[in-house]
Design a protein around this motif. Structure first.
Motif, PDB file in Angstrom:
ATOM      1  N   LEU A 233      22.908 -45.128  13.816  1.00 56.07           N
ATOM      2  CA  LEU A 233      23.338 -43.842  13.703  1.00 56.07           C
ATOM      3  C   LEU A 233      23.639 -43.547  15.089  1.00 56.07           C
ATOM      4  N   SER A 234      24.820 -42.936  15.289  1.00 59.67           N
ATOM      5  CA  SER A 234      25.738 -42.559  16.591  1.00 59.67           C
ATOM      6  C   SER A 234      24.658 -41.681  17.751  1.00 59.67           C
ATOM      7  N   ASP A 235      25.077 -41.929  18.747  1.00 62.89           N
ATOM      8  CA  ASP A 235      23.846 -41.528  20.244  1.00 62.89           C
ATOM      9  C   ASP A 235      23.946 -39.738  20.192  1.00 62.89           C
ATOM     10  N   ASP A 236      25.122 -39.201  19.737  1.00 63.65           N
ATOM     11  CA  ASP A 236      25.300 -37.888  19.794  1.00 63.65           C
ATOM     12  C   ASP A 236      24.273 -37.337  18.208  1.00 63.65           C
ATOM     13  N   ALA A 237      24.662 -38.613  16.955  1.00 63.07           N
ATOM     14  CA  ALA A 237      22.879 -38.067  16.315  1.00 63.07           C
ATOM     15  C   ALA A 237      22.175 -37.962  16.099  1.00 63.07           C
ATOM     16  N   TYR A 238      21.058 -39.101  16.716  1.00 60.54           N
ATOM     17  CA  TYR A 238      20.577 -39.887  17.370  1.00 60.54           C
ATOM     18  C   TYR A 238      19.752 -38.108  18.152  1.00 60.54           C
ATOM     19  N   ALA A 239      20.505 -38.171  18.995  1.00 58.07           N
ATOM     20  CA  ALA A 239      20.137 -36.771  20.146  1.00 58.07           C
ATOM     21  C   ALA A 239      19.873 -35.382  19.477  1.00 58.07           C
ATOM     22  N   LYS A 240      21.188 -35.422  18.446  1.00 53.93           N
ATOM     23  CA  LYS A 240      20.299 -34.279  17.619  1.00 53.93           C
ATOM     24  C   LYS A 240      18.827 -34.070  16.671  1.00 53.93           C
ATOM     25  N   ARG A 241      18.605 -34.957  16.873  1.00 52.88           N
ATOM     26  CA  ARG A 241      17.143 -35.396  15.794  1.00 52.88           C
ATOM     27  C   ARG A 241      15.969 -34.869  16.538  1.00 52.88           C
ATOM     28  N   GLN A 242      14.983 -34.563  15.825  1.00 51.64           N
ATOM     29  CA  GLN A 242      14.284 -34.428  16.550  1.00 51.64           C
ATOM     30  C   GLN A 242      13.237 -34.542  16.207  1.00 51.64           C
ATOM     31  N   ASP A 243      13.224 -36.266  15.196  1.00 54.73           N
ATOM     32  CA  ASP A 243      11.780 -37.025  15.001  1.00 54.73           C
ATOM     33  C   ASP A 243      11.505 -37.900  16.021  1.00 54.73           C
ATOM     34  N   THR A 244      12.373 -37.637  16.926  1.00 55.08           N
ATOM     35  CA  THR A 244      12.540 -39.609  17.632  1.00 55.08           C
ATOM     36  C   THR A 244      11.901 -39.440  18.627  1.00 55.08           C
ATOM     37  N   VAL A 245      11.880 -41.026  19.375  1.00 55.64           N
ATOM     38  CA  VAL A 245      11.154 -41.237  20.138  1.00 55.64           C
ATOM     39  C   VAL A 245      11.745 -40.635  21.938  1.00 55.64           C
ATOM     40  N   LEU A 246      13.065 -40.519  21.594  1.00 56.62           N
ATOM     41  CA  LEU A 246      13.414 -40.201  22.822  1.00 56.62           C
ATOM     42  C   LEU A 246      12.932 -38.478  22.598  1.00 56.62           C
ATOM     43  N   VAL A 247      12.707 -37.480  21.460  1.00 58.01           N
ATOM     44  CA  VAL A 247      12.715 -36.109  21.156  1.00 58.01           C
ATOM     45  C   VAL A 247      11.123 -35.807  21.964  1.00 58.01           C
ATOM     46  N   TYR A 248      10.017 -36.892  21.820  1.00 68.75           N
ATOM     47  CA  TYR A 248       9.059 -37.365  21.627  1.00 68.75           C
ATOM     48  C   TYR A 248       8.610 -37.882  23.764  1.00 68.75           C
ATOM     49  N   LYS A 249       9.278 -38.355  24.454  1.00 68.38           N
ATOM     50  CA  LYS A 249       9.550 -38.156  25.598  1.00 68.38           C
ATOM     51  C   LYS A 249       9.560 -37.250  26.529  1.00 68.38           C
ATOM     52  N   GLN A 250      10.896 -36.553  25.452  1.00 72.24           N
ATOM     53  CA  GLN A 250      11.073 -35.268  27.017  1.00 72.24           C
ATOM     54  C   GLN A 250      10.069 -34.050  26.632  1.00 72.24           C
ATOM     55  N   GLN A 251       9.116 -33.986  25.196  1.00 70.21           N
ATOM     56  CA  GLN A 251       8.566 -32.617  25.136  1.00 70.21           C
ATOM     57  C   GLN A 251       6.987 -33.190  25.995  1.00 70.21           C
ATOM     58  N   HIS A 252       6.842 -34.518  25.966  1.00 69.64           N
ATOM     59  CA  HIS A 252       5.446 -35.103  26.432  1.00 69.64           C
ATOM     60  C   HIS A 252       5.894 -35.580  28.445  1.00 69.64           C
ATOM     61  N   LYS A 253       7.098 -35.222  28.674  1.00 69.37           N
ATOM     62  CA  LYS A 253       7.134 -36.066  29.832  1.00 69.37           C
ATOM     63  C   LYS A 253       7.194 -37.568  30.666  1.00 69.37           C
ATOM     64  N   VAL A 254       7.682 -37.795  29.725  1.00 67.81           N
ATOM     65  CA  VAL A 254       7.516 -39.745  29.469  1.00 67.81           C
ATOM     66  C   VAL A 254       8.510 -40.089  29.733  1.00 67.81           C
ATOM     67  N   GLY A 255       7.966 -41.743  31.094  1.00 72.32           N
ATOM     68  CA  GLY A 255       9.671 -42.839  31.062  1.00 72.32           C
ATOM     69  C   GLY A 255      10.445 -41.755  31.996  1.00 72.32           C
ATOM     70  N   ARG A 256      11.809 -41.891  31.483  1.00 75.67           N
ATOM     71  CA  ARG A 256      12.023 -41.134  32.998  1.00 75.67           C
ATOM     72  C   ARG A 256      12.778 -39.371  32.794  1.00 75.67           C
ATOM     73  N   PHE A 257      11.834 -38.777  31.924  1.00 78.47           N
ATOM     74  CA  PHE A 257      11.544 -37.568  31.553  1.00 78.47           C
ATOM     75  C   PHE A 257       9.960 -37.118  32.317  1.00 78.47           C
ATOM     76  N   ALA A 258       9.566 -38.361  33.224  1.00 82.14           N
ATOM     77  CA  ALA A 258       8.102 -37.842  33.792  1.00 82.14           C
ATOM     78  C   ALA A 258       8.955 -37.149  35.355  1.00 82.14           C
ATOM     79  N   PRO A 259       7.953 -36.180  35.733  1.00 83.06           N
ATOM     80  CA  PRO A 259       9.040 -35.356  37.080  1.00 83.06           C
ATOM     81  C   PRO A 259       8.401 -36.369  38.104  1.00 83.06           C
ATOM     82  N   SER A 260      10.147 -36.731  38.730  1.00 84.11           N
ATOM     83  CA  SER A 260      10.256 -37.188  39.838  1.00 84.11           C
ATOM     84  C   SER A 260       8.255 -37.669  41.106  1.00 84.11           C
TER      85      SER A 260
END
Length: 234
Positions: free
Chosen positions: A106-133
């Protein structure tokens, strides 16, 4: 159980099972029985006899189709290893050959558009690099007003010891992030002369200067302590 039946292990590229065999059947009959079990056609089977699974050297090759199994001394818990002499016409080994499996990529762009990925989970729950500094050290508390020239007292871990002095500097420094208070003590309780790492922030006598975080400094009407006051009041 019929008399004379032996229990053996049958191992092939894709199978590993326990079987009950009559030592009076021929090798040809054995191959016919093993064909649906191993997936190797009877004509392409090469059968070797081992004393146990850990042996690396076989005790016999069941090469004569007309011989009975008992001829080769077959007994309980012997191992029959079945090899495929022509794997190109069968499926042996392909169950474990991942080189023939088409990989899902899966390309990076296609992965970013999916809503069922770990990336989306981290963004929604502010985990990892998406956590507030986290705020940098020294900036966790609101800025306070510490006028240069004001009198102050510093917390001390030693009971009865009061460290008083005058604020000579307040602001950011080169030696660490955040705001720092530069104090000239009334007594030589300090660590420097108002300079740190070659940078002069204020001037005072050696060992009278110190830099502290604002939270450790109390601003107020703190006169210079006179050690003789107690004697004069007696």
């Amino acid at each position: 159980m019929s008399s004379g039946i032996v229990n053996v292990w049958v191992i092939s590229p894709d199978t590993h099972s326990e079987r009950r065999l009559d030592p009076h059947i021929t090798v040809e009959q054995l191959k016919t029985k093993l064909e649906p079990i191993t997936g190797i056609s009877a004509g392409n089977q090469k059968i070797s006899l081992y004393n146990n699974e850990s042996d690396t050297q076989s005790t016999a090759q069941l090469s004569d189709d007309s011989k009975q199994l008992g001829f080769y001394g077959l007994r309980d818990w012997h191992v029959l290893r079945v090899e495929d002499t022509n794997p190109s016409v069968s499926f042996t080994g392909q169950l474990n050959d991942y080189s023939k499996v088409e990989k899902f990529e899966l390309s990076d762009d296609a992965y970013a558009k999916r809503q069922d990925t770990v990336l989306v989970y981290k963004q929604q729950h502010k985990v990892g690099r998406f956590a507030p500094s986290k705020p940098q050290e020294g900036s966790t508390k609101p800025d306070v007003d510490i006028p240069v020239g004001s009198r102050c007292e510093v917390e001390s871990t030693e009971p009865g010891l009061h460290k008083r002095g005058t604020v000579r500097f307040y602001g950011e420094t080169k030696f660490a992030t955040g705001k720092w208070v530069g104090i000239e003590y009334d007594e030589p309780f300090g660590k420097n002369d108002g300079s740190v790492e070659g940078e002069q922030y204020f001037s005072c006598r050696t060992n009278y200067g110190v830099f502290l975080r604002p939270g450790k400094v109390k601003i107020g009407d703190f006169p210079v302590l006179d050690d003789l006051e107690a004697d004069e009041e007696m």
